[in-house]
Design an enzyme around this catalytic site. Structure first.
Site, PDB file in Angstrom:
ATOM      1  N   ASP A  44       0.851  -1.178   0.000  1.00 12.17           N
ATOM      2  CA  ASP A  44       0.000   0.000   0.000  1.00 12.17           C
ATOM      3  C   ASP A  44       0.889   1.230   0.000  1.00 12.17           C
ATOM      4  OD1 ASP A  44      -2.619   1.304   0.219  1.00 12.17           O
ATOM      5  OD2 ASP A  44      -1.907   1.951   2.181  1.00 12.17           O
ATOM      6  N   GLU A 101       0.916   5.721   0.594  1.00 14.39           N
ATOM      7  CA  GLU A 101       0.269   6.972   0.984  1.00 14.39           C
ATOM      8  C   GLU A 101       0.899   8.082   0.151  1.00 14.39           C
ATOM      9  OE1 GLU A 101      -2.323   6.956   2.740  1.00 14.39           O
ATOM     10  OE2 GLU A 101      -2.162   4.944   3.610  1.00 14.39           O
ATOM     11  N   GLU A 161      -6.014  18.087   3.231  1.00  8.36           N
ATOM     12  CA  GLU A 161      -6.930  16.958   3.030  1.00  8.36           C
ATOM     13  C   GLU A 161      -6.189  15.632   3.096  1.00  8.36           C
ATOM     14  OE1 GLU A 161      -6.824  19.093  -0.541  1.00  8.36           O
ATOM     15  OE2 GLU A 161      -6.563  20.192   1.350  1.00  8.36           O
ATOM     16  N   HIS A 187      -4.998   6.013   8.062  1.00  4.02           N
ATOM     17  CA  HIS A 187      -4.375   5.180   7.042  1.00  4.02           C
ATOM     18  C   HIS A 187      -2.863   5.150   7.277  1.00  4.02           C
ATOM     19  CE1 HIS A 187      -7.716   4.962   3.885  1.00  4.02           C
ATOM     20  NE2 HIS A 187      -8.240   5.507   4.971  1.00  4.02           N
ATOM     21  N   ASP A 202      -2.045  -0.933   6.571  1.00 10.02           N
ATOM     22  CA  ASP A 202      -3.051  -1.283   5.571  1.00 10.02           C
ATOM     23  C   ASP A 202      -2.622  -2.497   4.756  1.00 10.02           C
ATOM     24  OD1 ASP A 202      -4.508   0.801   6.510  1.00 10.02           O
ATOM     25  OD2 ASP A 202      -4.453   1.998   4.683  1.00 10.02           O
TER      26      ASP A 202
END
Length: 228
Positions: A7, A9, A52, A150, A155
């Site tokens: 995963d 980010e 965000e 997250h 994850d």
């Protein structure tokens, strides 16, 4: 079979607009069982973190300021993944960012032929159902109580459990042919090594049993199985 569950980010949704990868977490699985080997790194994106995005993963400009550039870690990452299939949730998104970072380093892209998308697998297995990682964890009873934000490695660990379920369940990872067993190819029989082999017992009826059966048939009016 070796597979990499991973995963990422990022600072946003689109590397073409200048978004960068800031974290990657990879889990090595052998025959659908985690081997214990992982790869995890944070990267300085050389740009500001939108509010965000920080709200999703919690990675701030201050936290990432002293982290290495992806280019400094690229070869370690490539060495870890090798030529194994790469499994991710909405894998196209993660592949876009990995290959954009590799391109910035002048390195060859990871082939999409290696891509395994668990969203696509979940659509096939559970059509019409919610497909988020959280929803799939709930469906399969996977504990995610420690997941407050997250995180790439966390994850990936959750996804590894989901992936096993999507592929048919935990029994896939069991060593069904263990030290105490062997498959005899000629007979297709599972044999216990720790027990002596016994020849199959004969199952033909004795003369007495045949006579008893014949007497029984005579007591039945027009038996369907009495001919032949």
């Amino acid at each position: 079979m070796r597979e990499i569950i991973f995963d990422t980010e990022t600072t946003g949704f689109d590397p073409k607009s200048g978004d960068r990868m800031v974290e990657i977490g990879c889990i090595e699985m052998i025959n659908r069982v985690p081997s214990g080997a992982t790869y995890h790194a944070y990267f300085n994106p050389e740009r500001g973190m939108p509010a965000e995005a920080e709200a999703v993963h919690g990675l701030s400009d201050a936290f990432l300021a002293d982290k290495p550039l992806f280019s400094a870690c690229a070869q370690d990452f490539l060495d870890f993944i090798g030529d194994a299939p790469m499994v991710a949730h909405n894998a196209g998104f993660d592949f876009n960012f990995i290959n954009a970072e590799l391109a910035l380093c002048g390195l060859e892209a990871v082939s999409r032929d290696r891509m395994v998308d668990t969203v696509a697998l979940a659509k096939q297995r559970h059509p019409g159902a919610k497909l988020s990682l959280d929803a799939l964890c709930t469906r399969y009873g996977i504990d995610r109580s420690h997941r407050t934000k997250h995180g790439a490695l966390l994850d990936a660990e959750l996804l590894a459990q989901v992936y096993v379920e999507l592929r048919g369940g935990r029994q896939i990872g069991l060593g069904l042919v263990a030290e105490a067993h062997e498959i005899v190819a000629e007979t297709k029989v599972l044999v216990r090594k720790d027990r002596p082999f016994r020849q199959p017992r004969p199952h033909a009826a004795t003369a007495e049993e045949l006579a008893t059966h014949a007497a029984f048939l005579k007591s039945v009016d027009a038996p369907l199985w009495g001919e032949g």
